[in-house]
Design an enzyme around this catalytic site. Structure first.
Site, PDB file in Angstrom:
ATOM      1  NE  ARG A 124      -3.747  -2.233  -0.237  1.00  0.00           N
ATOM      2  CZ  ARG A 124      -3.462  -3.298  -0.981  1.00  0.00           C
ATOM      3  NH1 ARG A 124      -2.331  -3.337  -1.688  1.00  0.00           N
ATOM      4  NH2 ARG A 124      -4.274  -4.319  -1.037  1.00  0.00           N
TER       5      ARG A 124
ATOM      6  CB  SER B 132      -9.657  -0.936   3.243  1.00  0.00           C
ATOM      7  OG  SER B 132     -10.177  -2.055   2.567  1.00  0.00           O
TER       8      SER B 132
ATOM      9  CD  GLU C 203      -6.039   0.528   2.115  1.00  0.00           C
ATOM     10  OE1 GLU C 203      -6.663   0.376   1.053  1.00  0.00           O
ATOM     11  OE2 GLU C 203      -5.672  -0.435   2.822  1.00  0.00           O
TER      12      GLU C 203
END
Length: 287
Positions: free
Chosen positions: A161, A210, A280
């Protein structure tokens, strides 16, 4: 004249549907206009957004100039056996383009919201696929020295990520490698992924996707949220979704409530499991 708005309401540019106002909201139509604006406004701080799928704008708004790339950053075409894709193209549009042309490995993008530029910058992924698997090159502008810059795949360090491109680099174009395959198999794979997503994740709610990154491969963020009891916690009208507790559902008009829920969950999980959850979702604006 620039497409520049002042005192701009940011709530329409966040999937949460909330947020204060930006002092300036700039929509450049192409790279030259973007470069020209930055050159003429050297003291401004910038934040580039895509579709707003994983952004929480604070209630007090933003002092940074918000940049949303315009129409000429949404072009996509084939050249020299590669896909040349503007960073403003939506991920599901890229997936559809790949399907129409019989290109494999883009199927997972049909299930991820947001733009290609945002997807690259956070190495977005699902179903064991990530952008690092398909990106060949990234092009853009270094806003510090006002130069166009290219990074090939070997120069980019992809990790979970995130990628290690400079903070003062704005992605404008992404180059993807092409592998040919059966359109029928590609279509079947997309439909399979979409069904998996519909079963596991909430839809038709105001959410930012998310909320937290998974801390490691052994335990998922949603498991920690559930085991800590934070899945039942509520601040104002912000709460975790019953369908998937790593998704925050917004039913109110305060970004502060969502931020409180995020911070409470980080603190509680740290206290109970000694694991620090990392958001996130990007939280932008004045505290």
């Amino acid at each position: 004249m620039y497409n520049l708005k002042t005192n701009y309401n940011l709530s329409k540019n966040s999937w949460f549907g909330i947020g204060g106002k930006a002092d300036k909201f700039f929509t450049p139509n192409d790279e030259n206009e973007l470069l020209d604006y930055i050159r003429n406004n050297p003291n401004e701080k910038y934040f580039v957004i895509g579709s707003g799928s994983n952004i929480l704008f604070r209630d007090k708004g933003c002092k940074e100039t918000i940049i949303k790339l315009g129409k000429n950053f949404r072009n996509i075409y084939i050249k020299d056996n590669q896909i040349i894709c503007g960073s403003g193209v939506l991920k599901n549009q890229l997936s559809k383009f790949a399907l129409d042309n019989g290109f494999v490995n883009f199927e997972f993008l049909s299930c991820i919201p947001g733009t290609v530029g945002g997807g690259v910058s956070m190495n977005a992924g699902c179903f064991k696929n990530e952008f690092k698997d398909i990106v060949e090159e990234v092009r853009g502008i270094n806003i510090k020295n006002l130069k166009f810059v290219n990074y090939n795949k070997k120069e980019i360090k992809f990790s979970y990520r995130k990628i290690d491109l400079p903070d003062d680099f704005i992605i404008t174009t992404v180059i993807f490698k092409i592998n040919h395959g059966s359109k029928l198999k590609i279509k079947d794979k997309i439909e399979f992924f979409k069904k998996q997503k519909e079963t596991a994740q909430p839809s038709k709610i105001k959410t930012g996707g998310s909320t937290f990154k998974n801390p490691d491969s052994k335990i998922k963020a949603w498991e920690l949220i559930q085991k800590s009891g934070c899945d039942k916690k509520k601040f104002g009208k912000a709460k975790f979704s019953k369908k998937h507790c790593n998704f925050i559902e917004n039913q109110g008009n305060s970004s502060l409530d969502i931020e409180k829920l995020i911070n409470f969950t980080i603190d509680d999980v740290k206290k109970k499991f000694n694991i620090v959850l990392e958001p996130e979702i990007k939280i932008i604006g004045e505290k």
